[in-house]
Structures are given as structure tokens and as C-alpha cells.
Design a protein around this motif. Structure first.
Motif, PDB file in Angstrom:
ATOM      1  N   SER A  81       0.824  -1.210   0.000  1.00  0.00           N
ATOM      2  CA  SER A  81       0.000   0.000   0.000  1.00  0.00           C
ATOM      3  C   SER A  81       0.860   1.262   0.000  1.00  0.00           C
ATOM      4  N   LEU A  82       2.154   1.109   0.379  1.00  0.00           N
ATOM      5  CA  LEU A  82       3.045   2.267   0.440  1.00  0.00           C
ATOM      6  C   LEU A  82       4.491   1.787   0.409  1.00  0.00           C
ATOM      7  N   LEU A  83       5.337   2.527  -0.297  1.00  0.00           N
ATOM      8  CA  LEU A  83       6.779   2.317  -0.264  1.00  0.00           C
ATOM      9  C   LEU A  83       7.443   3.556   0.319  1.00  0.00           C
ATOM     10  N   ILE A  84       8.404   3.347   1.207  1.00  0.00           N
ATOM     11  CA  ILE A  84       9.227   4.431   1.744  1.00  0.00           C
ATOM     12  C   ILE A  84      10.673   4.090   1.423  1.00  0.00           C
ATOM     13  N   ALA A  85      11.385   5.010   0.764  1.00  0.00           N
ATOM     14  CA  ALA A  85      12.744   4.691   0.333  1.00  0.00           C
ATOM     15  C   ALA A  85      13.546   5.952   0.051  1.00  0.00           C
ATOM     16  N   ASN A  86      14.854   5.778   0.026  1.00  0.00           N
ATOM     17  CA  ASN A  86      15.725   6.806  -0.517  1.00  0.00           C
ATOM     18  C   ASN A  86      15.515   6.861  -2.027  1.00  0.00           C
TER      19      ASN A  86
ATOM     20  N   ALA B 132       4.669   0.283 -10.861  1.00  0.00           N
ATOM     21  CA  ALA B 132       3.708  -0.689 -10.332  1.00  0.00           C
ATOM     22  C   ALA B 132       2.484  -0.037  -9.710  1.00  0.00           C
ATOM     23  N   GLN B 133       2.343   1.285  -9.876  1.00  0.00           N
ATOM     24  CA  GLN B 133       1.202   2.055  -9.387  1.00  0.00           C
ATOM     25  C   GLN B 133       1.016   1.960  -7.876  1.00  0.00           C
ATOM     26  N   THR B 134       2.129   2.040  -7.160  1.00  0.00           N
ATOM     27  CA  THR B 134       2.104   2.019  -5.698  1.00  0.00           C
ATOM     28  C   THR B 134       2.497   3.397  -5.156  1.00  0.00           C
ATOM     29  N   PRO B 135       1.734   3.975  -4.232  1.00  0.00           N
ATOM     30  CA  PRO B 135       2.125   5.248  -3.628  1.00  0.00           C
ATOM     31  C   PRO B 135       3.495   5.115  -2.963  1.00  0.00           C
ATOM     32  N   SER B 136       4.288   6.176  -3.014  1.00  0.00           N
ATOM     33  CA  SER B 136       5.625   6.101  -2.425  1.00  0.00           C
ATOM     34  C   SER B 136       6.040   7.458  -1.881  1.00  0.00           C
ATOM     35  N   VAL B 137       6.946   7.395  -0.903  1.00  0.00           N
ATOM     36  CA  VAL B 137       7.552   8.598  -0.340  1.00  0.00           C
ATOM     37  C   VAL B 137       9.058   8.446  -0.491  1.00  0.00           C
ATOM     38  N   CYS B 138       9.677   9.439  -1.095  1.00  0.00           N
ATOM     39  CA  CYS B 138      11.096   9.386  -1.447  1.00  0.00           C
ATOM     40  C   CYS B 138      11.891  10.424  -0.658  1.00  0.00           C
ATOM     41  N   ILE B 139      12.951   9.971   0.012  1.00  0.00           N
ATOM     42  CA  ILE B 139      13.895  10.875   0.671  1.00  0.00           C
ATOM     43  C   ILE B 139      14.889  11.314  -0.398  1.00  0.00           C
TER      44      ILE B 139
ATOM     45  N   TYR C 190       9.229  13.701  -9.869  1.00  0.00           N
ATOM     46  CA  TYR C 190       8.610  13.546 -11.180  1.00  0.00           C
ATOM     47  C   TYR C 190       7.855  14.837 -11.527  1.00  0.00           C
ATOM     48  N   PRO C 191       7.718  15.150 -12.797  1.00  0.00           N
ATOM     49  CA  PRO C 191       6.977  16.358 -13.186  1.00  0.00           C
ATOM     50  C   PRO C 191       5.548  16.347 -12.660  1.00  0.00           C
ATOM     51  N   ALA C 192       5.013  17.505 -12.395  1.00  0.00           N
ATOM     52  CA  ALA C 192       3.639  17.631 -11.909  1.00  0.00           C
ATOM     53  C   ALA C 192       2.676  16.952 -12.882  1.00  0.00           C
ATOM     54  N   GLY C 193       1.734  16.225 -12.328  1.00  0.00           N
ATOM     55  CA  GLY C 193       0.739  15.559 -13.162  1.00  0.00           C
ATOM     56  C   GLY C 193       1.104  14.160 -13.586  1.00  0.00           C
ATOM     57  N   THR C 194       2.311  13.695 -13.237  1.00  0.00           N
ATOM     58  CA  THR C 194       2.715  12.339 -13.599  1.00  0.00           C
ATOM     59  C   THR C 194       1.907  11.329 -12.802  1.00  0.00           C
ATOM     60  N   PRO C 195       1.316  10.331 -13.448  1.00  0.00           N
ATOM     61  CA  PRO C 195       0.556   9.309 -12.717  1.00  0.00           C
ATOM     62  C   PRO C 195       1.432   8.573 -11.710  1.00  0.00           C
ATOM     63  N   ASN C 196       0.917   8.386 -10.502  1.00  0.00           N
ATOM     64  CA  ASN C 196       1.585   7.612  -9.452  1.00  0.00           C
ATOM     65  C   ASN C 196       2.949   8.187  -9.058  1.00  0.00           C
ATOM     66  N   ALA C 197       3.129   9.478  -9.216  1.00  0.00           N
ATOM     67  CA  ALA C 197       4.417  10.102  -8.883  1.00  0.00           C
ATOM     68  C   ALA C 197       4.710   9.969  -7.391  1.00  0.00           C
ATOM     69  N   PRO C 198       5.971   9.770  -7.011  1.00  0.00           N
ATOM     70  CA  PRO C 198       6.311   9.703  -5.588  1.00  0.00           C
ATOM     71  C   PRO C 198       6.165  11.067  -4.917  1.00  0.00           C
ATOM     72  N   VAL C 199       5.876  11.034  -3.627  1.00  0.00           N
ATOM     73  CA  VAL C 199       5.940  12.245  -2.812  1.00  0.00           C
ATOM     74  C   VAL C 199       7.391  12.386  -2.373  1.00  0.00           C
ATOM     75  N   CYS C 200       8.036  13.455  -2.777  1.00  0.00           N
ATOM     76  CA  CYS C 200       9.455  13.640  -2.471  1.00  0.00           C
ATOM     77  C   CYS C 200       9.637  14.596  -1.297  1.00  0.00           C
ATOM     78  N   VAL C 201      10.475  14.196  -0.363  1.00  0.00           N
ATOM     79  CA  VAL C 201      10.745  15.002   0.820  1.00  0.00           C
ATOM     80  C   VAL C 201      12.196  15.465   0.746  1.00  0.00           C
TER      81      VAL C 201
END
Length: 383
Positions: free
Chosen positions: A290-295, A306-313, A325-336
Motif C-alpha cells: 500500500s506504500l513504499l518508503i525509500a531513498n 507498479a502504481q504504488t504510492p511512495s515517499v522518497c527521501i 517527477y513532473p507535476a501531473g505524472t501518474p503515481n508520482a512519488p511524494v518527495c521530501v
């Protein structure tokens, strides 16, 4: 290039720079086959971003009747064989490309194998070219060799000035194509002459019921990875706040980070799957989460595909080239990230840090920054 044996390197350098002229002379006495070679020898994440374009190339009007071969990296061989084998005629996989600089005999053997295939066209879609693959492209003696104008991140200017002449066409890159996936779109639109509608990498996985939080605690290079203590605190908070199962994922490079986390967490609280899966199985795991957290690693691109929500450090070395990823990209990671003035440094950090410390742009990301990014994505699972 970290060269230890200068004598062997000189032989390889001679082979890559001088022998192509001999091979081109020999090729004058043969007819090219209707055969094309793709050269793509970089890392796993690069392959995830690139692989959909193999199908695009094979199904294009211009190249559908060509035999398409691939020179790739053994790191991702099983990904290619699992997902893309049907589009390719023959594949050649090499180990770390840098090892060939001190292996002239192996380089010659590979060059001769490629030369015998009588390629009409060689495509090298990697923007950051390297000396080895420039030379191998030339040693095919193909009628057309197409690549990017490139920069000097992967090749010294004194070699690039010579290998530029091996190409029959060098594509300039406009500023709007800075993002790596968009570079691939531009390259293959140019060589096929067709519009490509792809917006992001894609891999078909069985992910009807996504469950669990996958965490990849390592990075391709240690200094590009978030501190283990912060991952530990984040996992403890996830265990307190959610009922979602948590599992560690990754390969050999993540073993040490995984051991640290397992030793400092209650027994049985999370599952350690590090170095226990093949790459296709890793993609299935990410696709079923349901979620990936990774560098910023290949796992982030796998999650997008794979269409999985993710948070990227995210650090600043290749900022905006691979993420965000550019704005509007499908399934783009949330980057912190905490953007510093020195971003876009190609990981040539201007700050002096201890060997056991990450780069400042990585360590600047706080636990609270991460939690605020994760919270909206786990809202349904909160206790």
C-alpha cells in the motif's frame, strides 16, 4: 574511471579509439543486416525508466521489421528476461562496465561478437555517455550510430572529443527534457518519427489488493541514504500509529542497514525480506504494497511503474533529473527534501563530511518532514 592497471587500460583505450577505423574498413565489404542494437548498460533504476521504450521501438512503423538486440547490464538481466524478452532478438549482458577498462581481451571478444552481427543501426539512448559504450558502439561499424550530445559527467573531455566523431547523429537536449523519462520519450520520438504517449514507467503487476508498508533503508551509495537512526524512529512511529504490516526490502546493499533495524526493534514487529527476493519478486512486493518508503533508488521508480504510492527521501545531486517527477505524472512519488543552494551538483558535494555521515542535503530531511508526507497516504490505516 578508477584505473589501477595503466598498461591494461592503454590497451583497452587503443582498442576503443583506434580499432573502430579498422572495423569500419572491413564493413565496407559486407551488406548490413536489417538489425539494430540498443546499448543500455547503466543501473537498475535507469532500466526501469527505459524499458517501456523497447516495446515502443519494436512496434514502431520504422523498426518493426528489424531484429532488435540489447547490450545491457547483468544487474537487471532477470528484469529484462521477465518483462521484455519478447521484443528482443538477442541480448548481451556485461558486468560493471568500468571493469572492462582493464580487460582488453574481454572488450575485444565482445566487440568482435557485436561486429559479426552486421548491425545497420546502433542506438545509445543514455544521456550521460561513457567511454566504453561509445567505443563499443563504434566497433560495431554500424551504418548509423545515434546518441546524445551528452555532457562530461561520465566521460573525460579528451575522450569525448574523439568519440563524438563515432556517431552519425548526436541529438541535442532541450531544457524542457531535463527529466530522465522525458529524455527517453524525446530520444525515441526522434528516432522512430512517431509521437509517444507514455507519461511514466509502467509494469503490469497483480496489485488488486495492496497491503503493507515496504521500506527500503539503503541507497546506491551510503552517503546518499537517510540515517539508520531516523529510519528506526520512523518505523517505531508507524508501529504505534498503524496496523499495517511493515517489511524491509532491498538487495545486498541493504543488508547492513536491515540488520541494524532488526536488532533495535521488538522481535516479530516487522519482517526482513532484504536480499531474499529476485528483482521481479521485489517489483511484485512493491506492487502489492500500500506504500513504499525509500531513498532515491530504483525502488522509487518500481513503485511508480507498479502504481504504488511512495515517499522518497531526496537529495540534490540529480535533483529533477530522476525525481521529483513532473507535476501531473501518474503515481508520482511524494518527495521530501530541503533544497540547498548547491543542488544539481551531480553528487560532487562541496561540503566535507565524515565517512559515516550522509550528504548534508540528505541529513537535512527530518523525521517530522517524513511523517507529514506519509500521513495522508496512511490515513485509512490509522488506528
Amino acid at each position: 574511471m578508477d584505473i589501477k592497471n595503466r598498461k591494461l587500460f592503454r590497451l583497452t583505450r587503443f582498442l576503443l579509439l583506434k580499432v573502430p577505423a579498422v572495423f569500419r574498413f572491413l564493413a565496407m565489404f559486407r551488406k548490413p543486416a536489417k538489425r539494430l542494437l540498443l546499448i543500455k548498460t547503466d543501473a537498475i533504476g535507469d532500466y526501469i525508466i527505459f524499458r517501456n521504450f523497447i516495446e515502443v521501438l519494436k512496434k514502431s512503423e520504422k523498426y518493426r521489421d528489424y531484429q532488435i538486440d540489447l547490450l545491457g547490464n547483468k544487474l537487471w538481466r532477470d528484469l529484462n528476461e521477465t518483462y521484455d524478452k519478447q521484443y528482443l532478438n538477442e541480448t548481451y549482458f556485461i558486468n560493471n562496465p568500468n571493469s572492462y577498462y582493464e580487460a582488453p581481451l574481454e572488450t575485444l571478444k565482445l566487440s568482435w561478437r557485436l561486429f559479426k552481427n552486421k548491425y545497420e543501426i546502433v542506438l545509445q539512448p543514455t544521456y550521460t555517455r561513457i567511454f566504453l559504450t561509445d567505443g563499443l558502439a563504434a566497433l560495431t561499424a554500424a551504418k548509423q550510430i545515434i546518441g546524445y550530445e551528452s555532457d562530461n559527467e561520465g566521460i573525460f573531455p579528451r575522450y569525448k572529443n574523439k568519440t563524438d566523431k563515432f556517431y552519425t547523429q548526436l541529438l541535442p537536449l532541450s531544457k524542457e527534457n531535463y527529466f530522465e523519462f522525458n529524455r527517453n520519450v524525446f530520444f525515441f520520438e526522434t528516432v522512430t518519427g512517431e509521437k509517444i504517449s507514455l507519461k511514466a514507467p509502467w509494469i503490469g503487476v497483480n496489485s488488486d489488493h495492496k497491503k503493507g508498508i515496504a521500506i527500503l533503508p539503503g541507497a546506491g551509495a551510503f552517503k546518499r541514504g537517510w540515517e539508520g537512526e531516523k529510519f528506526l524512529d520512523l518505523i517505531k512511529r508507524l508501529l504505534q500509529e498503524t496496523n499495517e504490516p511493515i517489511y524491509l526490502i532491498g538487495g545486498p546493499g541493504e543488508v547492513k542497514a536491515g540488520e541494524f533495524l532488526m536488532q533495535n526493534l521488538p522481535e516479530g514487529s516487522i519482517e526482513n525480506r532484504i536480499n531474499k527476493t529476485t528483482l521481479p519478486q521485489l517489483i511484485d512486493t512493491i506492487g502489492g504494497s500500500s506504500l513504499l518508503i525509500a531513498n532515491e533508488t530504483s525502488a522509487i521508480h518500481m513503485a511508480v511503474a507498479a502504481q504504488t504510492p511512495s515517499v522518497c527521501i531526496l537529495g540534490g545531486g540529480h535533483f529533477e533529473r530522476f525525481a521529483p517527477y513532473p507535476a501531473g505524472t501518474p503515481n508520482a512519488p511524494v518527495c521530501v527534501y530541503e533544497k540547498l543552494p548547491c543542488y544539481y551538483c551531480n553528487w560532487l558535494c562541496i561540503y566535507k563530511t565524515e565517512a559515516n555521515e550522509p550528504f548534508p542535503c540528505i541529513s537535512a530531511v527530518t523525521l517530522e518532514n517524513m511523517w507529514q508526507a506519509i500521513l495522508p497516504l496512511i490515513a485509512k490505516q490509522l488506528n
